[in-house]
Design an enzyme around this catalytic site. Structure first.
Site, PDB file in Angstrom:
ATOM      1  N   ARG A   1       0.820  -1.210   0.000  1.00 42.70           N
ATOM      2  CA  ARG A   1       0.000   0.000   0.000  1.00 42.70           C
ATOM      3  C   ARG A   1       0.853   1.259   0.000  1.00 42.70           C
ATOM      4  O   ARG A   1       0.580   2.213  -0.723  1.00 42.70           O
ATOM      5  CB  ARG A   1      -0.947   0.029   1.207  1.00 42.70           C
ATOM      6  CG  ARG A   1      -1.834   1.266   1.254  1.00 42.70           C
ATOM      7  CD  ARG A   1      -2.409   1.471   2.628  1.00 42.70           C
ATOM      8  NE  ARG A   1      -1.395   1.298   3.642  1.00 42.70           N
ATOM      9  CZ  ARG A   1      -0.531   2.216   4.025  1.00 42.70           C
ATOM     10  NH1 ARG A   1      -0.572   3.424   3.501  1.00 42.70           N
ATOM     11  NH2 ARG A   1       0.389   1.953   4.950  1.00 42.70           N
ATOM     12  N   ASP A   8       6.456 -10.847   1.256  1.00 45.80           N
ATOM     13  CA  ASP A   8       5.287 -10.851   0.375  1.00 45.80           C
ATOM     14  C   ASP A   8       4.558 -12.195   0.505  1.00 45.80           C
ATOM     15  O   ASP A   8       5.134 -13.239   0.178  1.00 45.80           O
ATOM     16  CB  ASP A   8       5.792 -10.630  -1.065  1.00 45.80           C
ATOM     17  CG  ASP A   8       4.659 -10.526  -2.066  1.00 45.80           C
ATOM     18  OD1 ASP A   8       3.501 -10.787  -1.698  1.00 45.80           O
ATOM     19  OD2 ASP A   8       4.965 -10.185  -3.222  1.00 45.80           O
ATOM     20  N   THR A  22     -15.904  -7.770   2.287  1.00 44.44           N
ATOM     21  CA  THR A  22     -16.474  -6.425   2.181  1.00 44.44           C
ATOM     22  C   THR A  22     -17.967  -6.502   1.896  1.00 44.44           C
ATOM     23  O   THR A  22     -18.428  -7.397   1.174  1.00 44.44           O
ATOM     24  CB  THR A  22     -15.759  -5.612   1.077  1.00 44.44           C
ATOM     25  OG1 THR A  22     -16.499  -4.423   0.834  1.00 44.44           O
ATOM     26  CG2 THR A  22     -15.633  -6.374  -0.228  1.00 44.44           C
ATOM     27  N   SER A  79     -16.770  -2.966  -8.345  1.00 44.66           N
ATOM     28  CA  SER A  79     -15.412  -2.640  -8.813  1.00 44.66           C
ATOM     29  C   SER A  79     -14.643  -3.949  -8.920  1.00 44.66           C
ATOM     30  O   SER A  79     -15.060  -4.980  -8.360  1.00 44.66           O
ATOM     31  CB  SER A  79     -14.686  -1.710  -7.837  1.00 44.66           C
ATOM     32  OG  SER A  79     -14.190  -2.454  -6.717  1.00 44.66           O
ATOM     33  N   TYR A  83     -11.777  -4.517  -7.502  1.00 47.45           N
ATOM     34  CA  TYR A  83     -11.327  -4.829  -6.142  1.00 47.45           C
ATOM     35  C   TYR A  83     -12.400  -5.621  -5.391  1.00 47.45           C
ATOM     36  O   TYR A  83     -12.132  -6.670  -4.799  1.00 47.45           O
ATOM     37  CB  TYR A  83     -10.987  -3.538  -5.371  1.00 47.45           C
ATOM     38  CG  TYR A  83     -11.210  -3.694  -3.897  1.00 47.45           C
ATOM     39  CD1 TYR A  83     -10.334  -4.454  -3.125  1.00 47.45           C
ATOM     40  CD2 TYR A  83     -12.336  -3.145  -3.285  1.00 47.45           C
ATOM     41  CE1 TYR A  83     -10.581  -4.655  -1.779  1.00 47.45           C
ATOM     42  CE2 TYR A  83     -12.578  -3.342  -1.942  1.00 47.45           C
ATOM     43  CZ  TYR A  83     -11.709  -4.095  -1.192  1.00 47.45           C
ATOM     44  OH  TYR A  83     -11.962  -4.322   0.130  1.00 47.45           O
ATOM     45  N   HIS A  84     -13.650  -5.104  -5.407  1.00 52.94           N
ATOM     46  CA  HIS A  84     -14.711  -5.803  -4.679  1.00 52.94           C
ATOM     47  C   HIS A  84     -14.947  -7.198  -5.271  1.00 52.94           C
ATOM     48  O   HIS A  84     -15.279  -8.142  -4.555  1.00 52.94           O
ATOM     49  CB  HIS A  84     -16.008  -4.987  -4.721  1.00 52.94           C
ATOM     50  CG  HIS A  84     -15.982  -3.729  -3.893  1.00 52.94           C
ATOM     51  ND1 HIS A  84     -15.667  -2.496  -4.417  1.00 52.94           N
ATOM     52  CD2 HIS A  84     -16.228  -3.506  -2.574  1.00 52.94           C
ATOM     53  CE1 HIS A  84     -15.727  -1.573  -3.462  1.00 52.94           C
ATOM     54  NE2 HIS A  84     -16.058  -2.154  -2.326  1.00 52.94           N
ATOM     55  N   LYS A 136     -12.774  -9.821  -3.864  1.00 55.43           N
ATOM     56  CA  LYS A 136     -13.224 -10.289  -2.541  1.00 55.43           C
ATOM     57  C   LYS A 136     -14.280 -11.393  -2.695  1.00 55.43           C
ATOM     58  O   LYS A 136     -14.355 -12.307  -1.884  1.00 55.43           O
ATOM     59  CB  LYS A 136     -13.788  -9.114  -1.742  1.00 55.43           C
ATOM     60  CG  LYS A 136     -12.749  -8.058  -1.398  1.00 55.43           C
ATOM     61  CD  LYS A 136     -12.042  -8.407  -0.101  1.00 55.43           C
ATOM     62  CE  LYS A 136     -11.107  -7.308   0.324  1.00 55.43           C
ATOM     63  NZ  LYS A 136     -10.643  -7.453   1.707  1.00 55.43           N
ATOM     64  N   ARG A 175     -12.396  11.272   3.977  1.00 54.27           N
ATOM     65  CA  ARG A 175     -12.187  12.293   2.944  1.00 54.27           C
ATOM     66  C   ARG A 175     -12.990  13.560   3.263  1.00 54.27           C
ATOM     67  O   ARG A 175     -12.463  14.671   3.211  1.00 54.27           O
ATOM     68  CB  ARG A 175     -12.644  11.746   1.577  1.00 54.27           C
ATOM     69  CG  ARG A 175     -11.584  10.907   0.907  1.00 54.27           C
ATOM     70  CD  ARG A 175     -12.106  10.150  -0.302  1.00 54.27           C
ATOM     71  NE  ARG A 175     -12.704  10.922  -1.387  1.00 54.27           N
ATOM     72  CZ  ARG A 175     -12.068  11.748  -2.199  1.00 54.27           C
ATOM     73  NH1 ARG A 175     -10.773  11.979  -2.007  1.00 54.27           N
ATOM     74  NH2 ARG A 175     -12.698  12.376  -3.183  1.00 54.27           N
ATOM     75  N   THR A 218     -17.089  16.306  -1.676  1.00 49.75           N
ATOM     76  CA  THR A 218     -17.209  15.723  -3.017  1.00 49.75           C
ATOM     77  C   THR A 218     -18.256  14.610  -3.032  1.00 49.75           C
ATOM     78  O   THR A 218     -17.919  13.420  -2.979  1.00 49.75           O
ATOM     79  CB  THR A 218     -15.854  15.158  -3.462  1.00 49.75           C
ATOM     80  OG1 THR A 218     -15.394  14.253  -2.440  1.00 49.75           O
ATOM     81  CG2 THR A 218     -14.809  16.260  -3.654  1.00 49.75           C
ATOM     82  N   GLU A 226     -22.351   3.094 -10.405  1.00 48.48           N
ATOM     83  CA  GLU A 226     -23.051   2.540  -9.244  1.00 48.48           C
ATOM     84  C   GLU A 226     -24.432   3.177  -9.166  1.00 48.48           C
ATOM     85  O   GLU A 226     -24.599   4.339  -9.559  1.00 48.48           O
ATOM     86  CB  GLU A 226     -22.269   2.851  -7.947  1.00 48.48           C
ATOM     87  CG  GLU A 226     -22.098   4.356  -7.710  1.00 48.48           C
ATOM     88  CD  GLU A 226     -21.246   4.715  -6.500  1.00 48.48           C
ATOM     89  OE1 GLU A 226     -20.791   3.820  -5.780  1.00 48.48           O
ATOM     90  OE2 GLU A 226     -21.037   5.928  -6.283  1.00 48.48           O
TER      91      GLU A 226
HETATM   92  N1  USQ Z   1     -18.105   8.557  -2.457  1.00 49.72           N
HETATM   93  C1  USQ Z   1     -18.503   9.873  -2.684  1.00 49.72           C
HETATM   94  N2  USQ Z   1     -17.559  10.836  -2.614  1.00 49.72           N
HETATM   95  C2  USQ Z   1     -16.256  10.595  -2.318  1.00 49.72           C
HETATM   96  C3  USQ Z   1     -15.854   9.255  -2.080  1.00 49.72           C
HETATM   97  C4  USQ Z   1     -16.800   8.269  -2.155  1.00 49.72           C
HETATM   98  O1  USQ Z   1     -19.673  10.146  -2.960  1.00 49.72           O
HETATM   99  O2  USQ Z   1     -15.466  11.533  -2.273  1.00 49.72           O
HETATM  100  C5  USQ Z   1     -19.096   7.479  -2.487  1.00 49.72           C
HETATM  101  C6  USQ Z   1     -18.731   6.338  -3.430  1.00 49.72           C
HETATM  102  O3  USQ Z   1     -19.140   6.622  -4.735  1.00 49.72           O
HETATM  103  C7  USQ Z   1     -19.440   5.175  -2.772  1.00 49.72           C
HETATM  104  C8  USQ Z   1     -19.417   5.496  -1.288  1.00 49.72           C
HETATM  105  O4  USQ Z   1     -19.137   6.904  -1.204  1.00 49.72           O
HETATM  106  O5  USQ Z   1     -20.775   5.137  -3.173  1.00 49.72           O
HETATM  107  C9  USQ Z   1     -18.366   4.742  -0.495  1.00 49.72           C
HETATM  108  O6  USQ Z   1     -17.114   4.944  -1.095  1.00 49.72           O
HETATM  109  P1  USQ Z   1     -15.737   4.673  -0.326  1.00 49.72           P
HETATM  110  O7  USQ Z   1     -14.636   5.167  -1.207  1.00 49.72           O
HETATM  111  O8  USQ Z   1     -15.810   5.178   1.065  1.00 49.72           O
HETATM  112  O9  USQ Z   1     -15.752   3.083  -0.204  1.00 49.72           O
HETATM  113  P2  USQ Z   1     -15.408   1.933  -1.260  1.00 49.72           P
HETATM  114  O10 USQ Z   1     -14.717   2.402  -2.486  1.00 49.72           O
HETATM  115  O11 USQ Z   1     -16.643   1.126  -1.470  1.00 49.72           O
HETATM  116  O12 USQ Z   1     -14.339   1.057  -0.483  1.00 49.72           O
HETATM  117  C10 USQ Z   1     -14.108   1.164   0.928  1.00 49.72           C
HETATM  118  C11 USQ Z   1     -12.739   0.536   1.211  1.00 49.72           C
HETATM  119  C12 USQ Z   1     -12.788  -0.930   0.815  1.00 49.72           C
HETATM  120  C13 USQ Z   1     -13.940  -1.612   1.548  1.00 49.72           C
HETATM  121  C14 USQ Z   1     -15.237  -0.892   1.257  1.00 49.72           C
HETATM  122  C15 USQ Z   1     -16.429  -1.425   2.018  1.00 49.72           C
HETATM  123  O13 USQ Z   1     -11.723   1.221   0.502  1.00 49.72           O
HETATM  124  O14 USQ Z   1     -11.534  -1.538   1.114  1.00 49.72           O
HETATM  125  O15 USQ Z   1     -14.041  -2.945   1.116  1.00 49.72           O
HETATM  126  O16 USQ Z   1     -15.102   0.489   1.640  1.00 49.72           O
HETATM  127  S1  USQ Z   1     -17.916  -1.364   1.057  1.00 49.72           S
HETATM  128  O17 USQ Z   1     -18.056  -0.033   0.463  1.00 49.72           O
HETATM  129  O18 USQ Z   1     -19.033  -1.688   1.908  1.00 49.72           O
HETATM  130  O19 USQ Z   1     -17.764  -2.337  -0.002  1.00 49.72           O
END
Ligand code: USQ
Length: 383
Positions: free
Chosen positions: A35, A74, A144, A179, A181-182, A185, A241, A253, A328
């Site tokens: 990371r 690793d 996740t 995504s 990434y997801h 998982k 954020r 944002t 999404e």
């Molecule tokens: N989002 C915004 N504005 C931003 C950032 C994100 O509206 O500035 C929205 C995204 O579009 C999304 C939601 O907020 O709909 C969540 O985004 P996120 O970046 O907080 O989360 P995500 O990309 O889904 O991933 C994070 C972790 C990941 C974990 C996941 C849990 O990085 O490792 O698996 O959260 S979950 O979302 O339940 O799959």
């Protein structure tokens, strides 16, 4: 217990290592700094400068007397992982050693391939290292909530009974991630389930929602022990954020319509959940799946809460809707079950204004380090 943490340098891995060591467990933390490397390559470094894993462990031991044994390497290299598992003989392995960023996995071919190969090889190697050297060991795997996506039906905890043409059976709940990434998982879960039902592994798969927070009992002892707090578009989760944006005077944002709803939890509650999972292992041959979050919010609700908390501290916080860089649903049904961890004893830390204000105050201490050019989305879900 003898606990091996894969990904021990991460946002969750390092606080977990400290938490378990402070409880008296023998903790071994493994990491290859993937990371940190990716964060440097993509100009996405964390808000606070975190010492490397060996230095963190040394500082933690000086402050508390508790030892975390560090191995740098690793886990996608089977010779390295086998050696560690054979030497440590863990009773539990907590597996965080994955590329965790959805945007990174969508950046292009190289990033997608790295995510796929890293995440699946890490899980596959762990399965075989455990089967060969410690078959009774409990694997606690971080999954996740994103594995389920946002279906138009209630989401169960991992499993669903289906009646079809007059017959019933139990299956993994349908998964459809948003995504790559997801999706890795989901593939991890399928791999684990195959080896659980075929060779009798003992596995807990924790379907976690986005985490927020910077404070844990041990992290609060010293700035050098803080978790890696990201606010960039690649590694930063949405609440972290928004808090940094509020402090930097950047409009929050909100992607698209902002109706995207997810299950959130405080970093302190992640610690509780991991502790509860480790202390209550499932039976051999069981894949136990628990949904790990405490509250659901839409992005618009999160923005409103951060705005209110900011106002309480005299910050003027604006909200801006940006074209959604992701693909999404922006308005959808969302009703996931989440009783298994509460039944084990989880005491939720809710997202109150006081919790948000204390995080804002923390971020304000590092205001000068905020690089505003890594806040707006730099990756889109387009080929
Ligand atoms: N989002 C915004 N504005 C931003 C950032 C994100 O509206 O500035 C929205 C995204 O579009 C999304 C939601 O907020 O709909 C969540 O985004 P996120 O970046 O907080 O989360 P995500 O990309 O889904 O991933 C994070 C972790 C990941 C974990 C996941 C849990 O990085 O490792 O698996 O959260 S979950 O979302 O339940 O799959």
């Amino acid at each position: 217990m003898r606990v091996l943490i894969l990904g021990g340098d991460g946002y969750l891995g390092w606080p977990t290592a400290m938490m378990l060591a402070a409880k008296g467990d023998d903790v071994f933390a493994v990491d290859n700094y993937l990371r940190r490397t990716i964060a440097r390559q993509t100009s996405s470094e964390a808000l606070v400068d975190n010492p490397n894993l060996e230095d963190r462990a040394r500082i933690f031991e000086e402050r508390t007397g508790h030892h975390v044994e560090v191995r740098i390497g690793d886990v996608t290299d089977m010779r390295f992982l086998e050696r560690v598992v054979r030497d440590v003989q863990p009773e539990a392995v907590i597996h965080y050693a994955e590329q965790p960023s959805a945007p990174y996995s969508m950046r292009g071919f190289d990033e997608a391939r790295l995510t796929l190969q890293n995440n699946l090889n890490a899980t596959f190697n762990l399965i075989w290292a455990v089967l060969q050297h410690v078959p009774e060991c409990h694997i606690v795997k971080l999954g996740t909530m994103g594995e389920y996506g946002t279906p138009d039906i209630d989401i169960e905890e991992g499993w669903i009974e289906i009646e079809h043409k007059g017959r019933r059976d139990r299956f993994l709940f349908p998964r459809q991630a948003g995504s790559l990434y997801h999706t890795t998982k989901i593939l991890d879960t399928d791999l684990l389930w195959f080896y659980v039902r075929t060779f009798g592994l003992r596995v807990t798969d924790l379907m976690q929602g986005p985490v927020y927070g910077i404070s844990t009992a041990e992290a609060d002892l010293d700035e050098a022990l803080l978790p890696n707090f990201h606010y960039d578009d690649i590694f930063g989760t949405v609440v972290n954020r928004f808090l940094v944006q509020a402090v930097a005077g950047v409009p929050l944002t909100v992607y698209g319509k902002g109706g995207q709803t997810r299950g959130y939890l405080n970093l302190r509650d992640t610690m509780q959940c991991i502790d509860l999972a480790v202390r209550h292992p499932p039976a051999a041959g069981e894949l136990r799946i628990m949904n790990q979050f405490t509250e659901t919010f839409s992005v618009n609700e999160l923005a409103r809460r951060v705005q209110d908390a900011g106002r309480a501290l005299g910050l003027e916080v604006k909200v801006q809707s940006l074209p959604n860089p992701r693909k999404e649903p922006e308005e959808h049904y969302y009703n996931p079950a989440h009783s298994a961890l509460l039944d084990l004893g989880l005491q939720p830390t809710y997202m109150t204004e006081a919790v948000l204000c204390s995080m804002l105050e923390m971020v304000m201490r590092y205001r000068d380090r905020i690089a505003v050019d890594r806040i707006l989305p730099r990756v889109t879900w387009r080929a």
